[in-house]
Design a protein around this motif. Structure first.
Motif, PDB file in Angstrom:
ATOM      1  N   SER A   1       0.825  -1.202   0.000  1.00  0.00           N
ATOM      2  CA  SER A   1       0.000   0.000   0.000  1.00  0.00           C
ATOM      3  C   SER A   1       0.865   1.259   0.000  1.00  0.00           C
ATOM      4  O   SER A   1       0.598   2.212  -0.746  1.00  0.00           O
ATOM      5  CB  SER A   1      -0.925  -0.003   1.215  1.00  0.00           C
ATOM      6  N   LEU A   2       1.912   1.287   0.824  1.00  0.00           N
ATOM      7  CA  LEU A   2       2.824   2.430   0.861  1.00  0.00           C
ATOM      8  C   LEU A   2       3.533   2.609  -0.480  1.00  0.00           C
ATOM      9  O   LEU A   2       3.725   3.737  -0.943  1.00  0.00           O
ATOM     10  CB  LEU A   2       3.842   2.266   1.984  1.00  0.00           C
ATOM     11  N   GLN A   3       3.915   1.496  -1.115  1.00  0.00           N
ATOM     12  CA  GLN A   3       4.572   1.582  -2.417  1.00  0.00           C
ATOM     13  C   GLN A   3       3.619   2.166  -3.464  1.00  0.00           C
ATOM     14  O   GLN A   3       4.011   3.021  -4.247  1.00  0.00           O
ATOM     15  CB  GLN A   3       5.052   0.193  -2.865  1.00  0.00           C
ATOM     16  N   ARG A   4       2.370   1.709  -3.465  1.00  0.00           N
ATOM     17  CA  ARG A   4       1.382   2.219  -4.432  1.00  0.00           C
ATOM     18  C   ARG A   4       1.112   3.700  -4.228  1.00  0.00           C
ATOM     19  O   ARG A   4       0.871   4.427  -5.184  1.00  0.00           O
ATOM     20  CB  ARG A   4       0.074   1.438  -4.327  1.00  0.00           C
ATOM     21  N   GLN A   5       1.160   4.165  -2.982  1.00  0.00           N
ATOM     22  CA  GLN A   5       0.898   5.573  -2.677  1.00  0.00           C
ATOM     23  C   GLN A   5       2.122   6.458  -2.882  1.00  0.00           C
ATOM     24  O   GLN A   5       2.040   7.677  -2.733  1.00  0.00           O
ATOM     25  CB  GLN A   5       0.437   5.714  -1.217  1.00  0.00           C
ATOM     26  N   GLY A   6       3.255   5.846  -3.204  1.00  0.00           N
ATOM     27  CA  GLY A   6       4.480   6.614  -3.382  1.00  0.00           C
ATOM     28  C   GLY A   6       5.099   7.067  -2.073  1.00  0.00           C
ATOM     29  O   GLY A   6       5.890   8.002  -2.046  1.00  0.00           O
ATOM     30  N   LEU A   7       4.755   6.414  -0.971  1.00  0.00           N
ATOM     31  CA  LEU A   7       5.271   6.793   0.344  1.00  0.00           C
ATOM     32  C   LEU A   7       6.399   5.882   0.826  1.00  0.00           C
ATOM     33  O   LEU A   7       6.906   6.056   1.918  1.00  0.00           O
ATOM     34  CB  LEU A   7       4.137   6.769   1.380  1.00  0.00           C
ATOM     35  N   TRP A   8       6.774   4.899   0.017  1.00  0.00           N
ATOM     36  CA  TRP A   8       7.810   3.960   0.408  1.00  0.00           C
ATOM     37  C   TRP A   8       9.124   4.432  -0.173  1.00  0.00           C
ATOM     38  O   TRP A   8       9.260   4.594  -1.383  1.00  0.00           O
ATOM     39  CB  TRP A   8       7.472   2.565  -0.098  1.00  0.00           C
TER      40      TRP A   8
END
Length: 105
Positions: free
Chosen positions: A85-92
């Protein structure tokens, strides 16, 4: 994901900590950042006997500024769906993509 190193950055006042390398005991976990920095993170008493951490897990941790060996306290264990989820949101944070750190800070 085996073989991948952890990720480091900030997310709502926490550090997105590295992957867990192992558990030397006494509720301590050895972790490593994407840059190769290794340190110990402690499991707070409220999580003991309730949360299990295994090698390869990612964590959210709070820094312990006065620590010499134990440099962080665990806030949250990130499960694979959290990481995706963090990767999809660009937060990772991905160390291979320099601009990705700006989305986390």
């Amino acid at each position: 994901p085996g073989g991948h190193r952890g990720h480091e950055g900030t997310l709502r006042g926490h550090r997105v900590s590295p992957q867990v390398l192992g558990t030397p005991g006494n509720n301590l976990h050895e972790v490593e950042t994407a840059e190769g920095t290794r340190f110990l993170a402690s499991m707070p008493p409220r999580f003991r006997r309730h949360i299990w951490i295994k090698r390869g897990d990612f964590l959210l941790v709070d820094p312990i500024l006065e620590g010499s060996k134990v440099k962080a306290e665990i806030s949250l264990v990130l499960l694979p769906p959290h990481v995706r989820s963090l990767q999809r949101q660009g937060l990772w944070y991905d160390p291979k993509i320099p601009q990705s750190i700006t989305k986390i800070s």
